[in-house]
Design an enzyme around this catalytic site. Structure first.
Site, PDB file in Angstrom:
ATOM      1  N   LYS A 165      43.295  42.176  10.851  1.00 40.54           N
ATOM      2  CA  LYS A 165      42.073  42.762  11.426  1.00 40.54           C
ATOM      3  C   LYS A 165      42.363  43.487  12.741  1.00 40.54           C
ATOM      4  CE  LYS A 165      39.553  39.082  12.110  1.00 40.54           C
ATOM      5  NZ  LYS A 165      40.475  38.031  11.664  1.00 40.54           N
ATOM      6  N   ARG A 186      31.577  34.946  13.675  1.00 37.40           N
ATOM      7  CA  ARG A 186      32.388  33.943  12.994  1.00 37.40           C
ATOM      8  C   ARG A 186      31.557  32.762  12.507  1.00 37.40           C
ATOM      9  NH1 ARG A 186      37.471  35.319  15.951  1.00 37.40           N
ATOM     10  NH2 ARG A 186      39.145  33.978  15.289  1.00 37.40           N
ATOM     11  N   ARG A 236      54.315  35.737  14.274  1.00 38.01           N
ATOM     12  CA  ARG A 236      53.696  36.737  15.149  1.00 38.01           C
ATOM     13  C   ARG A 236      54.182  36.573  16.588  1.00 38.01           C
ATOM     14  NH1 ARG A 236      47.303  37.647  14.880  1.00 38.01           N
ATOM     15  NH2 ARG A 236      47.103  35.534  15.677  1.00 38.01           N
ATOM     16  N   ARG A 284      51.455  33.421  20.787  1.00 36.49           N
ATOM     17  CA  ARG A 284      50.131  33.005  21.251  1.00 36.49           C
ATOM     18  C   ARG A 284      50.014  31.492  21.237  1.00 36.49           C
ATOM     19  NH1 ARG A 284      45.537  36.633  18.343  1.00 36.49           N
ATOM     20  NH2 ARG A 284      44.615  34.569  18.218  1.00 36.49           N
ATOM     21  N   ARG A 313      42.491  26.752  12.714  1.00 34.39           N
ATOM     22  CA  ARG A 313      41.779  28.036  12.685  1.00 34.39           C
ATOM     23  C   ARG A 313      41.452  28.453  11.256  1.00 34.39           C
ATOM     24  NH1 ARG A 313      46.071  31.242  15.357  1.00 34.39           N
ATOM     25  NH2 ARG A 313      44.722  33.052  15.232  1.00 34.39           N
TER      26      ARG A 313
END
Ligand code: AMP
Length: 224
Positions: free
Chosen positions: A13, A94, A133, A166, A177
């Site tokens: 996204k 969300r 990531r 992160r 998550r």
């Protein structure tokens, strides 16, 4: 024009929003980016949300909705000055409470949601994407250890800064998550589908193929 990008964490996204927003003259509103900036600045908001953020939990609706209302009021001013066509939401709404708040905020501005794009990626690929990531702490550029590495290992191509992982890309936070996505966010797809606003795009393709599919879906919607 108000467009929402949906899709689980790691679906791309953010990457797509960064490409699509300037092309369609939309202001990108990524609530996760706003929270990360607040945490980095150690602002009042940042201090309040850091622990929740680091666990991979959702920031309470009340705080998130207030922040979005404030941003949208600012964006509405820029729109009336002719500089922008609208907003691209990345990571918001969300929860059902956030989706309702967004409808209300937009209605107050005489506006509405025009299209929702769901970027679909199989679960096992999401986990691999999130675990690999790495992010530049200076400019926010996102890399992947295998799929999209920087030219020099561990260093941002643009800023020369050392890339970081992160806080919420750790295995426990990733699990949390994705659980929250299934439980609270995925049901919103039906909410928008029932209003005929939902478009699904296969996110397991090269970045520019996904971009083209998204732009196609949005163009079909806004010219309808
Ligand atoms: P993201 O960058 O969209 O993956 O968001 C990172 C984190 O920021 C989330 O795990 C939440 O802690 C927080 N966050 C971002 N957007 C929202 C939202 N719409 N509602 C609640 N928390 C959010």
């Amino acid at each position: 024009m108000n467009i929402i990008f949906m899709g689980a964490q790691g679906s791309g996204k953010g990457t797509q929003a960064a490409i699509v927003a300037p092309r369609l003259q939309l202001e990108k509103l990524a609530t996760g980016d706003v929270f990360r900036a607040a945490i980095a600045e150690e602002s009042e908001l940042g201090v309040k949300v850091k622990v929740i953020y680091d666990r991979g939990d959702l920031i309470p609706d009340e705080l998130t909705n207030a922040l979005v209302r404030e941003r949208l009021e600012r964006i509405a001013q820029q729109r009336s000055a002719g500089a922008l066509q609208g907003t691209l939401f990345d990571g918001f709404p969300r929860t059902a409470g956030q989706a309702e708040a967004l409808d209300d905020i937009l209605a107050d501005q005489g506006d509405r949601v025009d299209a929702v794009v769901e970027i679909q990626v199989p679960r096992e690929d999401l986990i691999a994407r999130l675990a690999g990531r790495r992010v530049c702490p200076v400019c926010g550029t996102v890399y992947h250890l295998d799929a999209d590495p920087p030219r020099m290992q561990g260093v941002c191509d643009r800023e020369g800064a050392t890339l970081i992982q992160r806080e919420d890309d750790t295995p426990d936070a990733i699990r949390r998550r994705l659980e929250l996505y299934d439980e609270l966010t995925a049901p919103l797809l039906a909410y928008y589908d029932a209003r005929g606003l939902l478009h699904r795009v296969d996110g397991n393709q090269p970045i520019d193929t996904v971009t083209n599919a998204i732009i196609d879906a949005i163009s079909r919607e806004v010219t309808r």
